[in-house]
Design an enzyme around this catalytic site. Structure first.
Site, short mmCIF file in Angstrom:
data_model
loop_
_atom_site.label_atom_id
_atom_site.label_comp_id
_atom_site.label_asym_id
_atom_site.label_seq_id
_atom_site.Cartn_x
_atom_site.Cartn_y
_atom_site.Cartn_z
N SER A 76 -10.38 5.67 -4.62
CA SER A 76 -11.30 6.66 -4.83
C SER A 76 -10.76 7.75 -5.86
O SER A 76 -11.85 8.40 -6.50
CB SER A 76 -11.72 7.24 -3.42
N LYS A 112 -2.31 -1.31 -3.72
CA LYS A 112 -3.31 -0.31 -3.63
C LYS A 112 -2.38 0.91 -3.78
O LYS A 112 -1.27 1.11 -3.14
CB LYS A 112 -3.89 -0.29 -2.30
N ARG A 125 -11.00 9.91 1.98
CA ARG A 125 -10.86 10.38 3.18
C ARG A 125 -11.91 11.52 3.28
O ARG A 125 -12.42 11.69 4.65
CB ARG A 125 -9.46 11.09 3.37
N LYS A 141 0.94 -1.12 -0.09
CA LYS A 141 0.03 -0.07 -0.21
C LYS A 141 0.89 1.18 0.12
O LYS A 141 1.70 1.44 0.85
CB LYS A 141 -0.98 -0.10 1.32
N GLU A 189 7.23 -6.51 1.32
CA GLU A 189 6.09 -6.35 1.91
C GLU A 189 5.26 -7.60 1.82
O GLU A 189 4.71 -8.04 2.85
CB GLU A 189 5.41 -5.04 1.55
#
Ligand code: PBG
Length: 329
Positions: free
Chosen positions: A278, A252, A208, A198, A237
């Site tokens: 988004s 992401k 947000r 991420k 990761e």
């Protein structure tokens, strides 16, 4: 290798039937995860200004919306809460309140639309007065103290009926801690989908707004989310999260990171998801609404690009629109 004129690439493109026949990737409703925003109250539908076409729904309106998703063949949803400001504290204790908005939404959806899988985000940002995914002390995001709370948050969500716990916080060591916590609580069958790679991204801005955390956030998330310049780091990761017991992994944002999706799928051969976030949605939808692009066409092209990159599925705010188009509704 045959060359022109014996080889004519256009032969395989000459009609719809042959284009369908040689298609290398197909998008179906099975590939879609629909992220939804839930708000307290009744009969509430609050448009998110930076995400035209996306509304925060109260639980009573969420349930029929999820039933619609089920009828369109969408296998799973991801629930995000818009938390009232008065419930946000520096210790983010609302995150593990078994009666918080997310848990109530999960229970209601599970009771009425049990066929749909429910994914819950695990991170403190909707509940934290600092707007950060972890606890903050003297401006530092605490790792190990945060992980303890994430485990508690996972447990209340699992207890409520969540099928897939999805830690999006990027603290180190959280997958192992959450897996152990779930197993210890008797939730061996609850899956963990890790937001493994991420990135610290500007593309999360509209989200947000949707969960009401943009006002609170001081600074950025660069000390825990990844640097957009890196891909070797994503390898590590994902390795750690897979080693700690993740059942599925996620990259992401999506579109600007398709190279990462490809790398992860090739190296780990794990169920791999991409989050078409988004800001990606806002750009596409905004340009579509302005008449600058054909929204439907660009949506389908975008979604199949995730499949081409190797994703097994996509979290996308366009899930309902795409599923309707696939069903020709
Ligand atoms: C919270 C979280 C974020 C998103 C999903 N979970 C925001 C962030 O990390 O700041 C973003 C989703 C989107 O932009 O659609 N940890």
């Amino acid at each position: 290798m045959a060359t022109f004129p014996r080889k004519r690439m256009r032969r395989n493109r000459q009609a719809p039937w042959i284009r369908r026949l040689v298609a290398e990737n197909v998008l179906t409703a099975d590939d879609l995860i629909w992220p939804v925003f839930v708000v307290d109250g009744e009969n509430k539908r609050e448009p998110v200004p930076s995400m035209p076409g996306v509304d925060r729904l109260s639980i009573d309106l969420l349930v029929p919306a999820v039933a619609e998703a089920r009828d369109l063949g969408i296998p799973a949803i991801a629930i995000f809460p818009y938390t009232d400001e008065t419930l946000k504290t520096p210790d983010a204790r609302e995150a593990y309140n078994p009666d918080n908005l997310v848990c109530r939404a999960v229970r209601a959806v599970k009771a009425q639309v049990p066929e749909v899988g429910i994914i819950c985000d695990v991170a403190l940002d909707p509940f934290n007065s600092d707007g950060h995914d972890g606890l903050v002390r003297d401006g530092v995001i605490l790792n190990d103290e945060t992980v303890e709370i994430l485990v508690k948050q996972s447990l209340v969500q699992a207890e409520a009926g969540c099928d897939i716990i999805a830690p999006s916080d990027m603290m180190d060591g959280r997958i192992a801690a959450i897996r152990d916590g779930l197993d210890g609580g008797g939730f061996q069958n609850v899956c963990v989908m890790s937001y493994a790679a991420k990135y610290a991204s500007g593309y999360y801005g509209p989200f947000r707004d949707a969960v009401g955390s943009s006002g609170a956030l001081k600074g950025d998330k660069a000390t825990y989310q990844m640097n957009p310049a890196n891909v070797d780091e994503a390898f590590w990761e994902v390795a750690l999260d897979v080693g700690e017991g993740a059942d599925m992994v996620m990259v992401k944002p999506g579109l600007p990171y398709l190279d990462v999706v490809r790398m992860v799928k090739e190296k780990y051969m794990m169920p791999t998801f991409a989050y078409n976030v988004s800001g990606e949605y806002a750009m596409l939808r905004g340009a579509g609404d302005a008449g600058w692009i054909d929204y439907d066409k660009v949506m389908m092209e975008t979604l199949v690009s995730f499949k081409r990159a190797g994703a097994d599925g996509v979290l996308t705010y366009m899930a309902l629109d795409a599923a309707k188009l696939l069903k020709k509704i």
